[in-house]
Design a protein around this motif. Structure first.
Motif, PDB file in Angstrom:
ATOM      1  N   SER A   1      -7.784  11.535 -16.048  1.00  0.00           N
ATOM      2  CA  SER A   1      -6.772  12.115 -15.162  1.00  0.00           C
ATOM      3  C   SER A   1      -6.637  13.600 -15.455  1.00  0.00           C
ATOM      4  O   SER A   1      -7.003  14.077 -16.538  1.00  0.00           O
ATOM      5  CB  SER A   1      -5.418  11.409 -15.338  1.00  0.00           C
ATOM      6  OG  SER A   1      -4.808  11.781 -16.565  1.00  0.00           O
ATOM      7  N   SER A   2      -6.138  14.323 -14.481  1.00  0.00           N
ATOM      8  CA  SER A   2      -5.826  15.734 -14.673  1.00  0.00           C
ATOM      9  C   SER A   2      -4.569  16.063 -13.877  1.00  0.00           C
ATOM     10  O   SER A   2      -4.227  15.351 -12.926  1.00  0.00           O
ATOM     11  CB  SER A   2      -6.999  16.622 -14.252  1.00  0.00           C
ATOM     12  OG  SER A   2      -7.307  16.443 -12.898  1.00  0.00           O
TER      13      SER A   2
ATOM     14  N   THR B   1      -8.882  22.281 -13.743  1.00  0.00           N
ATOM     15  CA  THR B   1      -8.276  21.962 -15.027  1.00  0.00           C
ATOM     16  C   THR B   1      -9.039  20.870 -15.755  1.00  0.00           C
ATOM     17  O   THR B   1      -9.867  20.171 -15.174  1.00  0.00           O
ATOM     18  CB  THR B   1      -6.812  21.536 -14.829  1.00  0.00           C
ATOM     19  OG1 THR B   1      -6.192  21.410 -16.096  1.00  0.00           O
ATOM     20  CG2 THR B   1      -6.734  20.209 -14.103  1.00  0.00           C
ATOM     21  N   GLU B   2      -8.729  20.721 -17.042  1.00  0.00           N
ATOM     22  CA  GLU B   2      -9.464  19.725 -17.823  1.00  0.00           C
ATOM     23  C   GLU B   2      -9.003  18.320 -17.472  1.00  0.00           C
ATOM     24  O   GLU B   2      -7.906  18.114 -16.935  1.00  0.00           O
ATOM     25  CB  GLU B   2      -9.283  19.957 -19.326  1.00  0.00           C
ATOM     26  CG  GLU B   2      -7.909  19.639 -19.869  1.00  0.00           C
ATOM     27  CD  GLU B   2      -7.004  20.847 -19.913  1.00  0.00           C
ATOM     28  OE1 GLU B   2      -7.144  21.739 -19.059  1.00  0.00           O
ATOM     29  OE2 GLU B   2      -6.143  20.880 -20.805  1.00  0.00           O
ATOM     30  N   ALA B   3      -9.857  17.375 -17.811  1.00  0.00           N
ATOM     31  CA  ALA B   3      -9.541  15.967 -17.593  1.00  0.00           C
ATOM     32  C   ALA B   3      -9.256  15.307 -18.935  1.00  0.00           C
ATOM     33  O   ALA B   3      -9.823  15.669 -19.961  1.00  0.00           O
ATOM     34  CB  ALA B   3     -10.699  15.270 -16.888  1.00  0.00           C
TER      35      ALA B   3
ATOM     36  N   LYS C   1     -11.445  25.089 -24.127  1.00  0.00           N
ATOM     37  CA  LYS C   1     -11.669  25.387 -22.722  1.00  0.00           C
ATOM     38  C   LYS C   1     -11.577  26.884 -22.490  1.00  0.00           C
ATOM     39  O   LYS C   1     -10.892  27.606 -23.237  1.00  0.00           O
ATOM     40  CB  LYS C   1     -10.641  24.662 -21.846  1.00  0.00           C
ATOM     41  CG  LYS C   1      -9.209  25.096 -22.135  1.00  0.00           C
ATOM     42  CD  LYS C   1      -8.199  24.241 -21.380  1.00  0.00           C
ATOM     43  CE  LYS C   1      -6.773  24.671 -21.732  1.00  0.00           C
ATOM     44  NZ  LYS C   1      -5.745  23.783 -21.146  1.00  0.00           N
TER      45      LYS C   1
ATOM     46  N   SER D   1     -12.823  10.423  -7.253  1.00  0.00           N
ATOM     47  CA  SER D   1     -11.619  11.130  -7.637  1.00  0.00           C
ATOM     48  C   SER D   1     -10.544  10.846  -6.600  1.00  0.00           C
ATOM     49  O   SER D   1     -10.812  10.839  -5.399  1.00  0.00           O
ATOM     50  CB  SER D   1     -11.899  12.634  -7.720  1.00  0.00           C
ATOM     51  OG  SER D   1     -10.686  13.332  -7.915  1.00  0.00           O
TER      52      SER D   1
ATOM     53  N   HIS E   1       0.166  12.884 -14.137  1.00  0.00           N
ATOM     54  CA  HIS E   1      -0.858  13.653 -13.429  1.00  0.00           C
ATOM     55  C   HIS E   1      -1.010  13.166 -11.992  1.00  0.00           C
ATOM     56  O   HIS E   1      -0.729  12.006 -11.675  1.00  0.00           O
ATOM     57  CB  HIS E   1      -2.210  13.521 -14.143  1.00  0.00           C
ATOM     58  CG  HIS E   1      -2.257  14.252 -15.439  1.00  0.00           C
ATOM     59  ND1 HIS E   1      -3.289  14.076 -16.351  1.00  0.00           N
ATOM     60  CD2 HIS E   1      -1.421  15.162 -15.994  1.00  0.00           C
ATOM     61  CE1 HIS E   1      -3.071  14.863 -17.392  1.00  0.00           C
ATOM     62  NE2 HIS E   1      -1.938  15.517 -17.209  1.00  0.00           N
TER      63      HIS E   1
ATOM     64  N   THR F   1      -5.905  18.577  -8.763  1.00  0.00           N
ATOM     65  CA  THR F   1      -7.316  18.713  -8.410  1.00  0.00           C
ATOM     66  C   THR F   1      -7.690  20.175  -8.501  1.00  0.00           C
ATOM     67  O   THR F   1      -7.008  21.021  -7.971  1.00  0.00           O
ATOM     68  CB  THR F   1      -7.556  18.199  -6.983  1.00  0.00           C
ATOM     69  OG1 THR F   1      -7.181  16.831  -6.941  1.00  0.00           O
ATOM     70  CG2 THR F   1      -9.009  18.333  -6.597  1.00  0.00           C
TER      71      THR F   1
ATOM     72  N   ASN G   1     -16.505  23.373 -14.299  1.00  0.00           N
ATOM     73  CA  ASN G   1     -15.899  23.174 -12.988  1.00  0.00           C
ATOM     74  C   ASN G   1     -16.173  24.437 -12.185  1.00  0.00           C
ATOM     75  O   ASN G   1     -15.767  25.525 -12.593  1.00  0.00           O
ATOM     76  CB  ASN G   1     -14.405  22.920 -13.120  1.00  0.00           C
ATOM     77  CG  ASN G   1     -13.821  22.405 -11.830  1.00  0.00           C
ATOM     78  OD1 ASN G   1     -13.922  23.045 -10.798  1.00  0.00           O
ATOM     79  ND2 ASN G   1     -13.237  21.233 -11.885  1.00  0.00           N
TER      80      ASN G   1
END
Lengths: 116, 113
Positions: free
Chosen positions: B93-94, B100-102, A49, B48, B29, B97, A94
């Motif tokens: 999940s992360s 960030t990565e899931a 990432k 989400s 999370h 909100t 994102n």
């Protein structure tokens, strides 16, 4: 609307060959960038990432990616692939401050087949 | 321990039926998601939730209804299943909100016949 484009849909390489998978996104603002891998029949796993800082990021299993802001690109590389790298690779973005904040927008995926 | 777990892994059902897919995460999370992966492997977000509240609802038929009893669970109920609903559904999940990565579950392969 923001989008992610992966140029290579299906890549076939021999073991020990070098890999570069292209990823471009369309958004002029701040982005977080990801590469995920999906091995056959399995869930998506994060390879690496980029949030900020050094645009060259290193991930797991010898993968790395370079963020080039001027080109809106985040290409994935590996110097020497192995048969076990055979999988589907997804680039995701994102886009902060956009209508898509909080969502991962995925590219179409690239199928990598490594021949032993 | 599996971080994000979904059940069932495979689901074969007839058109018109109603079915549910369950998802649980033990990562602590706040945010959970449902993604749909179609036959061409394209992944698209459906919903989400952040701490049990719906925050993203993409253009999804209202036959699909997510439910989050608590922040560790996000279930997906589908009414009147159609052939076009056949896909792999991934829960994720992360921590929060945002950017960030899931973390993804193993997926549920739904086949409507």
């Amino acid at each position: 609307a923001q989008s992610v484009s992966q140029h290579n849909h299906h890549v076939i390489l021999s073991e020990a060959a070098s890999l570069e998978l292209g990823c471009n996104y369309s958004y002029g603002g701040t982005v977080n960038l990801f590469w995920y891998v999906q091995y056959p029949g399995q869930h998506l796993q994060l390879l690496l990432k980029y949030f900020s800082g050094d645009p060259l990021v290193k991930g797991i299993k010898g993968f790395e990616a370079e963020f080039i802001k001027s080109k809106f690109s985040f290409n994935l590389r590996k110097p020497s692939v192995q048969w076990s790298d055979t999988a589907e690779y997804f680039c995701a973005v994102n886009a902060y401050g956009s209508s898509n904040t909080g969502k991962l927008i995925f590219g179409q995926g690239t199928t990598l087949q490594v021949k032993p | 321990d599996t971080a994000v777990s979904q059940t069932p892994k495979y689901l074969v059902t007839q058109m018109g039926n109603d079915k549910s897919i369950k998802c649980e995460q033990n990562l602590g999370h706040d945010t959970m998601y449902w993604y749909k992966q179609d036959s061409k492997k394209f992944l698209k977000i459906m919903f989400s939730y952040n701490n049990k509240e719906l925050i993203i609802n993409e253009t999804v038929p209202n036959r699909f209804s997510p439910k989050s009893p608590d922040k560790a669970h996000l279930n997906l109920h589908i009414n009147s299943l159609e052939l076009g609903d056949s896909a792999v559904y991934f829960c994720a999940s992360s921590p929060y909100t945002g950017g960030t990565e899931a973390f993804f579950g193993q997926g549920t392969r739904l086949t409507v016949v």
